[in-house]
Design a protein around this motif. Structure first.
Motif, PDB file in Angstrom:
ATOM      1  N   ARG A  83       0.830  -1.214   0.000  1.00 28.32           N
ATOM      2  CA  ARG A  83       0.000   0.000   0.000  1.00 28.32           C
ATOM      3  C   ARG A  83       0.860   1.258   0.000  1.00 28.32           C
ATOM      4  O   ARG A  83       0.422   2.328  -0.419  1.00 28.32           O
ATOM      5  CB  ARG A  83      -0.919  -0.002   1.228  1.00 28.32           C
ATOM      6  N   HIS A  84       2.084   1.151   0.509  1.00 25.66           N
ATOM      7  CA  HIS A  84       3.014   2.279   0.529  1.00 25.66           C
ATOM      8  C   HIS A  84       4.360   1.805   0.006  1.00 25.66           C
ATOM      9  O   HIS A  84       4.611   0.603  -0.044  1.00 25.66           O
ATOM     10  CB  HIS A  84       3.181   2.818   1.948  1.00 25.66           C
ATOM     11  N   LYS A  85       5.206   2.793  -0.347  1.00 25.44           N
ATOM     12  CA  LYS A  85       6.578   2.471  -0.766  1.00 25.44           C
ATOM     13  C   LYS A  85       7.536   3.218   0.143  1.00 25.44           C
ATOM     14  O   LYS A  85       7.425   4.436   0.301  1.00 25.44           O
ATOM     15  CB  LYS A  85       6.823   2.917  -2.206  1.00 25.44           C
ATOM     16  N   VAL A  86       8.467   2.485   0.725  1.00 25.73           N
ATOM     17  CA  VAL A  86       9.504   3.092   1.547  1.00 25.73           C
ATOM     18  C   VAL A  86      10.813   2.925   0.773  1.00 25.73           C
ATOM     19  O   VAL A  86      11.317   1.811   0.625  1.00 25.73           O
ATOM     20  CB  VAL A  86       9.594   2.400   2.926  1.00 25.73           C
ATOM     21  N   LYS A 144       5.293   9.796  -1.854  1.00 27.75           N
ATOM     22  CA  LYS A 144       5.777  10.942  -2.645  1.00 27.75           C
ATOM     23  C   LYS A 144       6.425  11.994  -1.762  1.00 27.75           C
ATOM     24  O   LYS A 144       6.634  13.124  -2.197  1.00 27.75           O
ATOM     25  CB  LYS A 144       4.602  11.558  -3.413  1.00 27.75           C
ATOM     26  N   THR A 145       6.698  11.652  -0.503  1.00 30.30           N
ATOM     27  CA  THR A 145       7.223  12.658   0.414  1.00 30.30           C
ATOM     28  C   THR A 145       8.651  12.325   0.842  1.00 30.30           C
ATOM     29  O   THR A 145       8.944  11.185   1.222  1.00 30.30           O
ATOM     30  CB  THR A 145       6.330  12.728   1.678  1.00 30.30           C
ATOM     31  N   TYR A 146       9.519  13.340   0.791  1.00 29.23           N
ATOM     32  CA  TYR A 146      10.910  13.150   1.209  1.00 29.23           C
ATOM     33  C   TYR A 146      11.039  13.362   2.705  1.00 29.23           C
ATOM     34  O   TYR A 146      10.441  14.285   3.262  1.00 29.23           O
ATOM     35  CB  TYR A 146      11.815  14.160   0.490  1.00 29.23           C
ATOM     36  N   HIS A 147      11.840  12.506   3.329  1.00 30.29           N
ATOM     37  CA  HIS A 147      12.160  12.654   4.743  1.00 30.29           C
ATOM     38  C   HIS A 147      13.676  12.596   4.864  1.00 30.29           C
ATOM     39  O   HIS A 147      14.324  11.779   4.209  1.00 30.29           O
ATOM     40  CB  HIS A 147      11.503  11.542   5.560  1.00 30.29           C
ATOM     41  N   GLU A 148      14.216  13.478   5.702  1.00 26.96           N
ATOM     42  CA  GLU A 148      15.670  13.609   5.752  1.00 26.96           C
ATOM     43  C   GLU A 148      16.213  13.368   7.144  1.00 26.96           C
ATOM     44  O   GLU A 148      15.471  13.427   8.118  1.00 26.96           O
ATOM     45  CB  GLU A 148      16.031  15.016   5.263  1.00 26.96           C
ATOM     46  N   LYS A 149      17.537  13.119   7.190  1.00 25.12           N
ATOM     47  CA  LYS A 149      18.258  12.914   8.467  1.00 25.12           C
ATOM     48  C   LYS A 149      17.548  11.910   9.355  1.00 25.12           C
ATOM     49  O   LYS A 149      17.283  12.178  10.532  1.00 25.12           O
ATOM     50  CB  LYS A 149      18.401  14.246   9.200  1.00 25.12           C
ATOM     51  N   LEU A 150      17.228  10.770   8.790  1.00 24.77           N
ATOM     52  CA  LEU A 150      16.460   9.794   9.556  1.00 24.77           C
ATOM     53  C   LEU A 150      17.356   8.889  10.391  1.00 24.77           C
ATOM     54  O   LEU A 150      18.482   8.570   9.993  1.00 24.77           O
ATOM     55  CB  LEU A 150      15.622   8.941   8.606  1.00 24.77           C
ATOM     56  N   SER A 151      16.833   8.469  11.517  1.00 25.94           N
ATOM     57  CA  SER A 151      17.446   7.432  12.341  1.00 25.94           C
ATOM     58  C   SER A 151      16.491   6.242  12.283  1.00 25.94           C
ATOM     59  O   SER A 151      15.336   6.401  11.845  1.00 25.94           O
ATOM     60  CB  SER A 151      17.562   7.913  13.779  1.00 25.94           C
ATOM     61  N   PRO A 152      16.927   5.059  12.730  1.00 32.55           N
ATOM     62  CA  PRO A 152      15.979   3.939  12.758  1.00 32.55           C
ATOM     63  C   PRO A 152      14.712   4.305  13.545  1.00 32.55           C
ATOM     64  O   PRO A 152      13.607   3.937  13.143  1.00 32.55           O
ATOM     65  CB  PRO A 152      16.774   2.827  13.450  1.00 32.55           C
TER      66      PRO A 152
END
Ligand code: FES
Length: 163
Positions: A83-86, A144-152
């Motif tokens: 249903r989503h794409k990561v 379609k949304t960018y997420h940055e500086k991610l940690s687990p």
């Protein structure tokens, strides 16, 4: 052949026609990428051969040329998706800033390898090339949304929010 483009309902036809109208008539093939995106979005996130063939007819271009575009660019998927794409970037800046940790985390916690979909169908996990957000690595494209500086942990919070 009219039969094939009958795969497109009136709404899709109108949307593709609007894309085509942005280019001079002799350049209507230029609409191929946005048209593939539109078809993918309208089909649960992936492109069937029938849809690509129908688009080739609609744009007067060889089928193989449509397949080439659809296989060259990472944003198109040719198999059923969750249903989503990561999509986790695995290019150099992100690798140097922890994307490997994100990838391992997803593999262990959710039991999916790149290209696979979780057993509950919630998301498909993809490793992708540079998302153009290198200055804020590691970057993830969630739908379609960018997420940055991610940690687990912050990635988990995003995934927890998915239906
Ligand atoms: Fe990951 Fe560019 S290297 S966004």
């Amino acid at each position: 052949d009219q039969d094939q483009s009958a795969l497109f309902n009136a709404e899709i036809r109108a949307a593709i026609d609007a894309l085509i109208a942005k280019y001079p008539p002799e350049w209507k093939q230029s609409a191929v990428m946005p048209a593939l995106t539109l078809l993918q979005d309208s089909n649960g996130g992936w492109l069937t051969t029938e849809l690509m063939d129908a688009l080739a007819v609609y744009l007067d271009m060889p089928e193989v040329a449509v397949y080439e575009v659809a296989t060259f660019y990472g944003m198109y998927d040719l198999t059923p998706q969750g249903r989503h794409k990561v999509c986790v970037c695995n290019s150099i800046s992100c690798l140097l800033n922890g994307s490997e940790e994100l990838i391992e985390h997803i593999e262990h916690k959710y039991g999916v390898k790149p290209g696979e979909t979780t057993a509950d169908g919630r998301f498909t996990f993809k490793e992708v090339e540079c998302l153009g957000a290198c200055r804020h690595a590691p970057a993830v494209l969630l739908d379609k949304t960018y997420h940055e500086k991610l940690s687990p942990e912050s990635l988990d919070r995003l995934i927890d929010g998915l239906e």
